[in-house]
Design an enzyme around this catalytic site. Structure first.
Site, PDB file in Angstrom:
ATOM      1  N   ASP A 151      34.607  13.731 -18.033  1.00 20.82           N
ATOM      2  CA  ASP A 151      34.905  12.441 -17.819  1.00 20.82           C
ATOM      3  C   ASP A 151      35.240  12.034 -16.238  1.00 20.82           C
ATOM      4  O   ASP A 151      35.549  10.796 -16.049  1.00 20.82           O
ATOM      5  CB  ASP A 151      36.553  12.087 -18.508  1.00 20.82           C
ATOM      6  CG  ASP A 151      37.682  13.280 -17.656  1.00 20.82           C
ATOM      7  OD1 ASP A 151      37.336  13.649 -16.740  1.00 20.82           O
ATOM      8  OD2 ASP A 151      38.683  13.305 -18.482  1.00 20.82           O
ATOM      9  N   ASP A 173      37.205  16.770 -13.448  1.00 22.78           N
ATOM     10  CA  ASP A 173      36.114  17.771 -13.584  1.00 22.78           C
ATOM     11  C   ASP A 173      35.110  17.603 -12.391  1.00 22.78           C
ATOM     12  O   ASP A 173      34.009  18.301 -12.312  1.00 22.78           O
ATOM     13  CB  ASP A 173      35.239  17.479 -14.860  1.00 22.78           C
ATOM     14  CG  ASP A 173      36.275  17.641 -16.090  1.00 22.78           C
ATOM     15  OD1 ASP A 173      36.853  18.408 -16.031  1.00 22.78           O
ATOM     16  OD2 ASP A 173      36.116  16.723 -16.990  1.00 22.78           O
ATOM     17  N   CYS A 201       0.742  -1.208  -0.193  1.00 27.49           N
ATOM     18  CA  CYS A 201      -0.203   0.017  -0.025  1.00 27.49           C
ATOM     19  C   CYS A 201       0.814   1.318  -0.043  1.00 27.49           C
ATOM     20  O   CYS A 201       1.535   1.507   0.983  1.00 27.49           O
ATOM     21  CB  CYS A 201      -1.077   0.100   1.260  1.00 27.49           C
ATOM     22  SG  CYS A 201      -1.630   1.530   1.616  1.00 27.49           S
ATOM     23  N   ASP A 240      33.239  18.460 -21.724  1.00 21.20           N
ATOM     24  CA  ASP A 240      34.686  18.524 -21.732  1.00 21.20           C
ATOM     25  C   ASP A 240      34.975  18.078 -22.963  1.00 21.20           C
ATOM     26  O   ASP A 240      34.258  17.364 -23.532  1.00 21.20           O
ATOM     27  CB  ASP A 240      34.967  17.812 -20.377  1.00 21.20           C
ATOM     28  CG  ASP A 240      36.561  17.567 -20.535  1.00 21.20           C
ATOM     29  OD1 ASP A 240      37.162  18.815 -20.599  1.00 21.20           O
ATOM     30  OD2 ASP A 240      36.949  16.639 -20.373  1.00 21.20           O
TER      31      ASP A 240
END
Length: 740
Positions: free
Chosen positions: A636, A640, A14, A443
């Site tokens: 990558d 980053d 439920c 990038d």
């Protein structure tokens, strides 16, 4: 400090009750945050460091016992038993006859398949017998109802048969409703259905009262079955957890649990077996199926010293692997963890439905009271029984099950469907945000390009090209720099380092060495000028290595990073999806960046950037946006992290083996392919579309039936359809999110 615990709620079918459990657990003083994953039947709680874990679990058990007495509560333990599919007969009060939970493990041997098939047949026969035992009273009640329907006129016998059949059919609904009243749970579906049908009996609508209870229970049965089939469909996408590992010991091979294997242990993967842990191939080679991780259908060839990820399947040869991560840190474990925790980050639509469901039922109940009381008083000639009947229709429709069941299921199905395509989404909020993408920032290196340097040109003067490449390869053989390694790789022949003497690295410029008795200088244009070597500057896309032998310029070698095969197609498809702006950021030179940008067709690019510069560029793009759309940064996932965190949605490209990617990104593209971003956006848009279809359809049908009921144009039959029928349709529609 906090401590996170996962608790299994076996038999929780439920969704409305799940929301109530989540709200009550969140109200506990020991709890910092609690999130329920209805699709998996797990509640994830974060408790204060000072709180006693056992006491908190006991309090949660008490809450669950009050709201859903037949749900079994137990602490989640990360072992094979918890991650297998189980079936168990639900006790009275559950809205289904079987319950499928978590993950089903796939065996690879014929014997295990046969055993599974045999067990499944036994389980089905047991379930049928158990179903008949539990519903024997209801079956007798239905037979009495059919007999009563043959009486054309009302009589004491006729009415007695209807009341007896009603008591037999609705016994458990009435019992649960009574218990809920004692606990103060008035706005519960069992209570509302009991009041509605008892009211119908009071005003003499005997056939309809019993019929509505029958169809309500049948509808609940189908709804529970649909929910459980949906759960099974979703969790079948996660059937990638290995059951065992073949550990190589001093005394021979031993089959053990993956948790027992330590870093640097050697494991053996035989044909047809799933890779149990991440590692490096120590011995052997062959083909592996990575479709469960990346969604790619083509097998991947692997060789000695290659990295191999857990969850892959070895297809054709025996491979020995040196384990480099414990099971808890392995790829497969982290994927399962992320999917299980996806409910922690609820989508705005789910948050809206949770809040809406809390006010919807009380509003409709009070409207029902108004319909029952006001019109008979103010409308001349109005009959109380007619308006009470119309009010009862309101009560039947007053439960928001269709919304509270279908929305979380739809979101989880969307996350499951995306994972099947090799896209890991960390939460429903990110999946929903993917529909609003306005700007995509890529990038370059490792994202749009392969991040692998390759010799693209050999330009020689006064010397043969092969000889020039040999001299440069000999000089570069002492360096670990990617450019140096790419030149050595391009030479493809055995290198005799004894031919090199007086080796000297000229920092930031190049190399000086004596090779085969000749003085060789190689490096950038500035080095040539510093050494007074006469040559012209070469303008090429990539890195140019100038070569001088005995003070004479003898040519150059150009090394460039290759653009990925699917990068151009992905940019084209993103624009076709209506993305307004696509930008490329890179630390490379302007010349290289400009050439790649032109080749791929991006709208803009920025070059010669440091990681901190990329953050500034993303912030500027966010400020410049004219619409309310979101900005995605795709990197990558290694260098980053700052910009992945700053973007509206951070997407890690090919980062499934990278800890930095998993931690920093909101979405992970498990295959090293920018085209997967298109799948991610499509998954977000399709899921959001399905959610709003369910919301509009569910509320639309309910409102229409409420209006028709107010004017006496609808019966309780239509009201039952607007409740359980609509829920069933919404659940089935949610499952379309599994397919992108």
């Amino acid at each position: 400090m906090t401590n996170e615990i996962k608790i299994l709620l076996k038999g929780l079918n439920c969704a409305n009750c799940a929301n109530k459990i989540e709200a009550k657990v969140n109200a506990l003083k020991e709890i910092n945050e609690a999130n329920i994953n209805f699709s998996l039947g797990i509640i994830i709680i974060s408790i204060n460091e000072k709180s006693n874990e056992e006491e908190v679990i006991n309090k949660i058990k008490k809450i669950v016992k009050e709201l859903e007495p037949d749900v079994v509560v137990s602490k989640y333990k990360k072992n094979n038993n918890n991650l297998k599919m189980y079936k168990s007969s639900c006790k009275e009060g559950d809205c289904c006859s079987t319950h499928y939970h978590l993950h089903e493990s796939h065996g690879h041997s014929h014997s295990s398949d046969n055993n599974n098939h045999s067990n499944e047949n036994h389980s089905h026969s047991f379930e049928k017998k158990d179903f008949l035992q539990k519903n024997s009273l209801a079956i007798i009640g239905i037979l009495l109802y059919i007999i009563a329907m043959f009486f054309k006129e009302k009589s004491y016998l006729n009415i007695s048969l209807f009341i007896l059949s009603y008591a037999l059919i609705g016994e458990n609904v009435l019992r649960i409703a009574f218990k809920n009243i004692l606990r103060g749970e008035v706005f519960d579906e069992n209570f509302l259905m009991s009041i509605a049908t008892l009211g119908a009996l009071v005003i003499g609508q005997y056939p309809e009262a019993v019929g509505v209870m029958i169809f309500y229970k049948i509808g609940e049965l189908f709804q529970g079955y649909a929910v459980n089939k949906s759960r099974k469909s979703i969790t079948s996408l996660m059937n990638i957890r290995p059951e065992y590992a073949n550990l190589l010991t001093k005394s021979g091979e031993r089959k053990v649990s993956p948790e027992e294997v330590k870093v640097n242990d050697i494991i053996i993967i035989k044909p047809g077996e799933r890779v149990a842990l991440d590692g490096i191939i120590f011995e052997g080679e062959g083909a592996i199926d990575t479709s469960a991780l990346t969604g790619e259908s083509m097998p991947r060839e692997v060789y000695k010293d290659d990295e191999i990820l857990s969850g892959s399947i070895n297809l054709n040869s025996v491979i020995k692997v040196k384990v480099n991560k414990s099971f808890g840190e392995s790829t497969i474990s982290r994927i399962l963890e992320m999917v299980e925790n996806a409910s922690n980050k609820k989508a705005p639509t789910e948050q809206f439905i949770t809040k809406f469901s809390r006010v919807y039922t009380p509003i409709v109940v009070f409207l029902a009271l108004a319909v029952a009381i006001i019109p008979p008083i103010i409308v001349k000639g109005a009959v109380f029984s007619d308006w009470i009947y119309r009010a009862l229709i309101f009560l039947v429709i007053s439960c928001p099950c269709a919304l509270v069941v279908s929305v979380p299921l739809g979101l989880f199905a969307g996350i499951g469907g995306a994972s099947k395509k090799g896209v890991l989404v960390k939460g429903g909020n990110y999946l929903e945000a993917l529909k609003k993408i306005d700007t995509v920032v890529f990038d370059k290196t490792g994202t749009l390009t392969k991040g692998v340097f390759k010799v693209t040109e050999i330009n020689s003067l006064y010397i043969d090209k092969d000889e020039l490449l040999k001299i440069v390869a000999l000089a570069e053989s002492f360096s670990n720099h990617p450019i140096a390694q790419s030149i050595v790789k391009a030479y493809k022949k055995q290198i005799n380092k004894e031919e090199v003497s007086n080796y000297e690295e000229l920092s930031g410029h190049g190399i000086k060495a004596t090779i085969q008795g000749k003085e060789v200088i190689l490096g950038n244009y500035k080095l040539m000028k510093d050494k007074n070597i006469d040559c012209e500057k070469v303008t090429k896309v990539g890195t140019v290595v100038y070569v001088s032998i005995n003070g004479v310029y003898n040519g150059n070698i150009v090394i460039a990073d290759e653009v990925k095969d699917d990068s151009k197609e992905s940019i084209k498809k993103l624009k076709a999806l209506g993305i307004n702006k696509i930008v490329m950021l890179t630390g490379d030179s302007k010349l290289v960046a400009e050439q790649v940008a032109i080749d791929l067709g991006v709208d803009d690019f920025k070059s010669e950037l440091l990681p901190v510069d990329k953050v500034v560029q993303v912030e500027n793009l966010i400020k410049e946006k004219k619409s309310n759309g979101k900005l995605i940064f795709v990197g990558d996932g290694i260098n980053d992290a700052p910009v992945l965190a700053r973007a509206d949605i951070g997407v890690a490209m090919g980062g499934i083996g990278s800890d930095a990617a998993i931690e920093a990104a909101d979405v992970i593209l498990m295959k090293d392919n920018p085209l997967a971003l298109v799948d991610a956006i499509k998954a977000g848009r399709k899921t959001n579309k399905i959610l709003w279809q369910n919301i509009i359809f569910s509320l639309g049908i309910k409102i229409i039936v409420l209006i028709l009921g107010t004017f006496g144009l609808a019966t309780m039959w239509e009201a039952v359809f607007a409740d359980v029928g609509v829920t069933l349709i919404a659940v089935l529609n949610s499952m379309r999110a599994l397919k992108i």
